[in-house]
Design an enzyme around this catalytic site. Structure first.
Site, PDB file in Angstrom:
ATOM      1  N   HIS A  43       0.851  -1.189   0.000  1.00  0.00           N
ATOM      2  CA  HIS A  43       0.000   0.000   0.000  1.00  0.00           C
ATOM      3  C   HIS A  43       0.892   1.246   0.000  1.00  0.00           C
ATOM      4  O   HIS A  43       1.165   1.810   1.048  1.00  0.00           O
ATOM      5  CB  HIS A  43      -0.897  -0.015   1.233  1.00  0.00           C
ATOM      6  CG  HIS A  43      -1.950   1.038   1.207  1.00  0.00           C
ATOM      7  ND1 HIS A  43      -3.140   0.915   1.896  1.00  0.00           N
ATOM      8  CD2 HIS A  43      -2.019   2.243   0.607  1.00  0.00           C
ATOM      9  CE1 HIS A  43      -3.879   1.989   1.714  1.00  0.00           C
ATOM     10  NE2 HIS A  43      -3.229   2.818   0.924  1.00  0.00           N
ATOM     11  N   HIS A  50       5.620   3.839   4.706  1.00  0.00           N
ATOM     12  CA  HIS A  50       6.165   2.483   4.758  1.00  0.00           C
ATOM     13  C   HIS A  50       6.545   2.010   3.348  1.00  0.00           C
ATOM     14  O   HIS A  50       7.690   2.155   2.952  1.00  0.00           O
ATOM     15  CB  HIS A  50       5.256   1.472   5.482  1.00  0.00           C
ATOM     16  CG  HIS A  50       3.778   1.627   5.227  1.00  0.00           C
ATOM     17  ND1 HIS A  50       3.227   1.636   3.971  1.00  0.00           N
ATOM     18  CD2 HIS A  50       2.735   1.754   6.090  1.00  0.00           C
ATOM     19  CE1 HIS A  50       1.912   1.755   4.076  1.00  0.00           C
ATOM     20  NE2 HIS A  50       1.588   1.841   5.358  1.00  0.00           N
ATOM     21  N   GLU A  74      -2.524  -1.546  -3.322  1.00  0.00           N
ATOM     22  CA  GLU A  74      -3.640  -0.775  -2.781  1.00  0.00           C
ATOM     23  C   GLU A  74      -3.257   0.691  -2.709  1.00  0.00           C
ATOM     24  O   GLU A  74      -2.074   1.024  -2.491  1.00  0.00           O
ATOM     25  CB  GLU A  74      -3.969  -1.239  -1.354  1.00  0.00           C
ATOM     26  CG  GLU A  74      -4.366  -2.671  -1.252  1.00  0.00           C
ATOM     27  CD  GLU A  74      -4.839  -3.011   0.138  1.00  0.00           C
ATOM     28  OE1 GLU A  74      -4.368  -2.395   1.105  1.00  0.00           O
ATOM     29  OE2 GLU A  74      -5.701  -3.894   0.250  1.00  0.00           O
ATOM     30  N   HIS A 195      -8.577  -5.714   6.691  1.00  0.00           N
ATOM     31  CA  HIS A 195      -8.279  -4.732   7.747  1.00  0.00           C
ATOM     32  C   HIS A 195      -8.591  -5.289   9.134  1.00  0.00           C
ATOM     33  O   HIS A 195      -9.735  -5.621   9.446  1.00  0.00           O
ATOM     34  CB  HIS A 195      -8.981  -3.387   7.563  1.00  0.00           C
ATOM     35  CG  HIS A 195      -8.257  -2.322   8.334  1.00  0.00           C
ATOM     36  ND1 HIS A 195      -7.174  -1.632   7.825  1.00  0.00           N
ATOM     37  CD2 HIS A 195      -8.424  -1.894   9.605  1.00  0.00           C
ATOM     38  CE1 HIS A 195      -6.727  -0.793   8.751  1.00  0.00           C
ATOM     39  NE2 HIS A 195      -7.465  -0.926   9.837  1.00  0.00           N
ATOM     40  N   GLY A 217      -2.067  -7.867   7.294  1.00  0.00           N
ATOM     41  CA  GLY A 217      -0.707  -7.355   7.480  1.00  0.00           C
ATOM     42  C   GLY A 217      -0.353  -7.057   8.926  1.00  0.00           C
ATOM     43  O   GLY A 217       0.594  -7.623   9.478  1.00  0.00           O
ATOM     44  N   HIS A 218      -1.148  -6.184   9.536  1.00  0.00           N
ATOM     45  CA  HIS A 218      -0.763  -5.721  10.885  1.00  0.00           C
ATOM     46  C   HIS A 218      -0.719  -6.874  11.890  1.00  0.00           C
ATOM     47  O   HIS A 218       0.293  -7.106  12.548  1.00  0.00           O
ATOM     48  CB  HIS A 218      -1.723  -4.626  11.361  1.00  0.00           C
ATOM     49  CG  HIS A 218      -1.205  -3.845  12.511  1.00  0.00           C
ATOM     50  ND1 HIS A 218      -0.402  -2.735  12.372  1.00  0.00           N
ATOM     51  CD2 HIS A 218      -1.360  -4.043  13.842  1.00  0.00           C
ATOM     52  CE1 HIS A 218      -0.081  -2.282  13.568  1.00  0.00           C
ATOM     53  NE2 HIS A 218      -0.663  -3.042  14.477  1.00  0.00           N
TER      54      HIS A 218
HETATM   55  C1  LIG Z   1      -6.726  -0.967   3.103  1.00  0.00           C
HETATM   56  C2  LIG Z   1      -6.282  -1.591   4.371  1.00  0.00           C
HETATM   57  O1  LIG Z   1      -7.027  -1.791   5.294  1.00  0.00           O
HETATM   58  C3  LIG Z   1      -4.892  -1.963   4.478  1.00  0.00           C
HETATM   59  O2  LIG Z   1      -4.534  -2.571   3.315  1.00  0.00           O
HETATM   60  C4  LIG Z   1      -3.958  -0.802   4.611  1.00  0.00           C
HETATM   61  O3  LIG Z   1      -2.848  -1.056   3.812  1.00  0.00           O
HETATM   62  C5  LIG Z   1      -3.495  -0.655   6.014  1.00  0.00           C
HETATM   63  O4  LIG Z   1      -2.633   0.473   5.983  1.00  0.00           O
HETATM   64  P1  LIG Z   1      -1.482   0.605   7.071  1.00  0.00           P
HETATM   65  O5  LIG Z   1      -0.626  -0.625   6.977  1.00  0.00           O
HETATM   66  O6  LIG Z   1      -0.795   1.888   6.649  1.00  0.00           O
HETATM   67  O7  LIG Z   1      -2.196   0.684   8.397  1.00  0.00           O
HETATM   68  N1  LIG Z   2      -6.544  -4.543   2.773  1.00  0.00           N
HETATM   69  C1  LIG Z   2      -6.207  -4.967   4.103  1.00  0.00           C
HETATM   70  C2  LIG Z   2      -4.729  -5.198   4.196  1.00  0.00           C
HETATM   71  O1  LIG Z   2      -4.038  -5.268   3.180  1.00  0.00           O
HETATM   72  C3  LIG Z   2      -4.103  -5.374   5.509  1.00  0.00           C
HETATM   73  O2  LIG Z   2      -4.796  -4.732   6.523  1.00  0.00           O
HETATM   74  P1  LIG Z   2      -4.243  -5.000   8.018  1.00  0.00           P
HETATM   75  O3  LIG Z   2      -4.258  -6.488   8.217  1.00  0.00           O
HETATM   76  O4  LIG Z   2      -2.848  -4.457   8.071  1.00  0.00           O
HETATM   77  O5  LIG Z   2      -5.214  -4.287   8.924  1.00  0.00           O
END
Ligand SMILES: CC(=O)[C@@H](O)[C@H](O)COP(=O)(O)O
Ligand SMILES: NCC(=O)COP(=O)(O)O
Length: 244
Positions: A43, A50, A74, A195, A217-218
């Site tokens: 993203h 990042h 994204e 997300h 991701g997070h």
């Molecule tokens: C769209 C979404 O929810 C995620 O793909 C986004 O990339 C999260 O962005 P951050 O990693 O900057 O929190």
């Molecule tokens: N589109 C969601 C994504 O790519 C990752 O979101 P998150 O798991 O970092 O909240």
């Protein structure tokens, strides 16, 4: 089976924190591929906090050697972003309503407010062979407008699902998401989701209906800290039923 796309934003965030190339993004992505991951999400935000635009160039080159691994880019459809995705034509482009003032992507498009802008963005993306996905709230009005925009997919924003999971609001929120996924399938739109999905809530979410792809991701990055990358990948692939 649902495709698991690992969002590597937070690896890039850690790398940027020291101004060096550690952790190395390409090395981490290769590790994910070795462990069976078949999609990578990045993203590149306007402030490049990042993922940098140059990361996209390097990852596109790297993944050109792995035809079965998808790249999902994204971002907000600024001219700069549209030029980037037009140059690399990833497997999928996911349009997200972001501003640089946001901590994260914490809402989907209010499509009615941005219909003409999104129409022009989609038209521009139709010049490349990428799937087009729109980051949307689980709201009927937006899902129907997404169909009108003739995008290929909707990525359902799952922030509220994750936030309400395990609370007294879980049952009502679950019904909302279940109805949205059902509506998507009934109008011929394929559903992605993302997300704040995690090992805690992902299995329950995937029981709600047919979801083509989840991008995570997070929470995945946090799980890598506690479980190690190999075990974190194994657990997510087990839930999405992608284990060989
Ligand atoms: C769209 C979404 O929810 C995620 O793909 C986004 O990339 C999260 O962005 P951050 O990693 O900057 O929190
Ligand atoms: N589109 C969601 C994504 O790519 C990752 O979101 P998150 O798991 O970092 O909240």
């Amino acid at each position: 089976m649902t495709l698991l796309s690992i969002n590597v934003n937070k690896i890039a965030l850690l790398r940027n924190s020291r101004g060096t190339n550690h952790p190395n993004l390409a090395k981490f992505v290769l590790k994910l591929i070795d462990l069976g991951i078949n999609s990578i999400t990045v993203h590149p935000r306007e402030d490049e906090r990042h993922i940098r635009y140059n990361d996209v160039k390097e990852l596109h080159h790297l993944l050109s050697n792995y035809k079965d691994v998808e790249l999902n880019i994204e971002g907000y459809p600024s001219d700069r972003f549209l030029n980037l995705v037009s140059k690399y034509a990833p497997n999928q482009v996911t349009l997200v309503p972001d501003s640089i003032h946001q901590l994260t992507s914490d809402h989907g498009w209010e499509i009615a407010n941005d219909m003409n802008f999104l129409k022009s963005s989609v038209a521009r993306l139709r010049e490349i062979p990428s799937r087009i996905s729109l980051f949307c709230e689980p709201l009927t009005k937006d899902l129907l407008l997404a169909k009108e925009l003739n995008v290929d997919r909707v990525e359902i924003y799952t922030g509220k699902y994750a936030n309400d999971f395990g609370s007294e609001r879980e049952e009502e929120t679950t019904r909302t998401f279940e109805a949205s996924i059902s509506l998507l399938n009934s109008i011929g739109l394929k559903g992605n989701a993302g997300h704040d999905l995690s090992l805690e809530n992902l299995n329950s979410f995937l029981q709600l209906g047919v979801i083509e792809e989840v991008s995570i991701g997070h929470a995945f990055t946090e799980d890598c800290i506690y479980l190690g990358v190999d075990e974190a990948v194994r657990r997510y692939l087990e839930i999405t039923n992608q284990l060989a």
